[in-house]
Design an enzyme around this catalytic site. Sequence first.
Site, PDB file in Angstrom:
ATOM      1  N   HIS A  73     -13.335   5.092  56.253  1.00  0.00           N
ATOM      2  CA  HIS A  73     -14.070   5.266  57.511  1.00  0.00           C
ATOM      3  C   HIS A  73     -15.516   5.643  57.206  1.00  0.00           C
ATOM      4  O   HIS A  73     -15.771   6.653  56.559  1.00  0.00           O
ATOM      5  CB  HIS A  73     -13.450   6.398  58.345  1.00  0.00           C
ATOM      6  N   TYR A 201     -13.159  12.917  67.954  1.00  0.00           N
ATOM      7  CA  TYR A 201     -13.033  14.338  68.288  1.00  0.00           C
ATOM      8  C   TYR A 201     -13.554  14.489  69.714  1.00  0.00           C
ATOM      9  O   TYR A 201     -14.710  14.175  69.983  1.00  0.00           O
ATOM     10  CB  TYR A 201     -13.891  15.212  67.364  1.00  0.00           C
ATOM     11  N   PRO A 293      -7.863  23.257  60.965  1.00  0.00           N
ATOM     12  CA  PRO A 293      -7.889  21.844  60.597  1.00  0.00           C
ATOM     13  C   PRO A 293      -9.086  21.056  61.145  1.00  0.00           C
ATOM     14  O   PRO A 293      -9.293  19.905  60.758  1.00  0.00           O
ATOM     15  CB  PRO A 293      -6.579  21.299  61.185  1.00  0.00           C
ATOM     16  N   LYS A 297     -10.595  20.026  55.983  1.00  0.00           N
ATOM     17  CA  LYS A 297     -11.021  20.478  54.655  1.00  0.00           C
ATOM     18  C   LYS A 297      -9.915  21.015  53.740  1.00  0.00           C
ATOM     19  O   LYS A 297     -10.115  21.142  52.531  1.00  0.00           O
ATOM     20  CB  LYS A 297     -12.078  21.596  54.812  1.00  0.00           C
ATOM     21  N   TYR A 385     -18.952  17.003  56.315  1.00  0.00           N
ATOM     22  CA  TYR A 385     -17.683  16.314  56.581  1.00  0.00           C
ATOM     23  C   TYR A 385     -17.244  15.470  55.376  1.00  0.00           C
ATOM     24  O   TYR A 385     -16.065  15.483  55.002  1.00  0.00           O
ATOM     25  CB  TYR A 385     -17.796  15.452  57.844  1.00  0.00           C
TER      26      TYR A 385
END
Length: 395
Positions: A73, A201, A293, A297, A385
């Site tokens: 991704h 998200y 979560p 990570k 990220y």
Amino acid sequence: MKRTQVVIIGAGPAGLLLGHLLHRYGIDSVIIENRTEQYVVERVRAGVLEQHVVDLMTQTGVGERLRREGLRHGGVWLAFGGTRRRIDFEELTGKAITVYGQNEVVRDLIDARRATGRPLLFGVSDVVVAAVDSEAPRVRYVLDGEEHEWVCDFVAGCDGFHGICRPSIPEAVLTGYDKVYPFAWLGILAQAAPSSEELVYSLTDRGFALFSMRSPAVTRLYLQCRPDEAIEDWPDERIWEELQARLGTRDGWKPNEGPIFQKGITPMRSFVAEPMRYGRLFLAGDAAHIVPPTGAKGLNLAAADVRVLAEAVARFYRTGTEAGLDAYSDTCLSRVWKAQRFSWWMTSMLHFGAPYDGFDYRRQVAEMDYVTSSRAAMATLAENYVGLPIDIPPP
Ligand code: RFL
Ligand code: PHB
């Protein structure tokens, strides 16, 4: 009494990856796990791998299926106010993430371990570590009703948040830093083709939801709930209704539905134990720290720890120096705290306000708006990220 170089307690991603890296250095280890192999392989957990984990698995010969089946991704979507905006990791950082289930990582590492012929023992009980403040630590356990004892040079505590290694360190030596959040994630796996190629998200006034996936046929979805809710209170129809309300956007995008074949509720918590070492016992992964979560990570931190540890142990056997071992805790903790900060920040952007607090909700919407419109803010999210650099001390 039997002898090995390293006893690894726990066959989660941390323990299995450590065994694999040590093997590549010709270092012997025994991995002991108190659950069954089936339980460990089927446990549904993380799904997002940072680039460093993908590169490490590929470079060390356990990345073949990951390369075939992992879903790369290049970005992620943040949704709020009925619309979605994309953050382009590749353009901002040159890196990407890969969606590949933790249970697939574990499966690949178990296969690699089996091929080495080195011991990997499931179903052990009554594990005790002793003499870790000496140069000859010992580990005892029971397997098939028989007691076993190993003497070794190092013990790796890779036994997760509820393991026995951290509590076996004297209280005066260890400090725990803890934060418990007043919400949880309800997660499901559904037999449904993912309707977006990348994660979403989503912040709404009903609470948070996350769209993810495991394969071209399986969608992974989460929704924020209260930590005291029982999964029985969430029949499938209620889960879908809530997910559609929290994820659907005005342009008509929504998750595809399909039979739910796994569901569970996970409370959220941040925790760090300092230091990550006591004598010859080294804590790694969830045994030393856990993150909520939201930043994806946990597994990635576990992999980073054992990478640093494997290098330090290899250097010890190669040159006799303990410098790498001495630096282990500080090296890991400096990156762990940055991941804690990021996970906490993602959590505070996506939770807390709705459905409880109007001020916080508006503050969160402003933050989502800012983070998806300022290039500097997008770059900050993206570089955290995809994973910050790992500082492995030079040989
Ligand atoms: P694990 O996986 O808990 O493995 C520890 C192992 O030790 C065993 N054990 C013992 N063995 C012998 N003797 C004893 N006395 C023992 N006590 C325990 C346990 O049975 C177990 O097999 O820890 P490890 O290896 O440090 O790995 C950490 C990760 O599992 C964890 O951080 C992630 O799953 C967290 N996480 C995520 N991380 C990510 O990087 N990306 C994600 O997208 C992500 N999503 C998640 C997550 C965790 C979740 N849950 C359920 C906690 C999503 C969820 C819902
Ligand atoms: C997952 O796919 O399980 C997942 C993805 C992103 C997260 C947490 C979990 O932040």
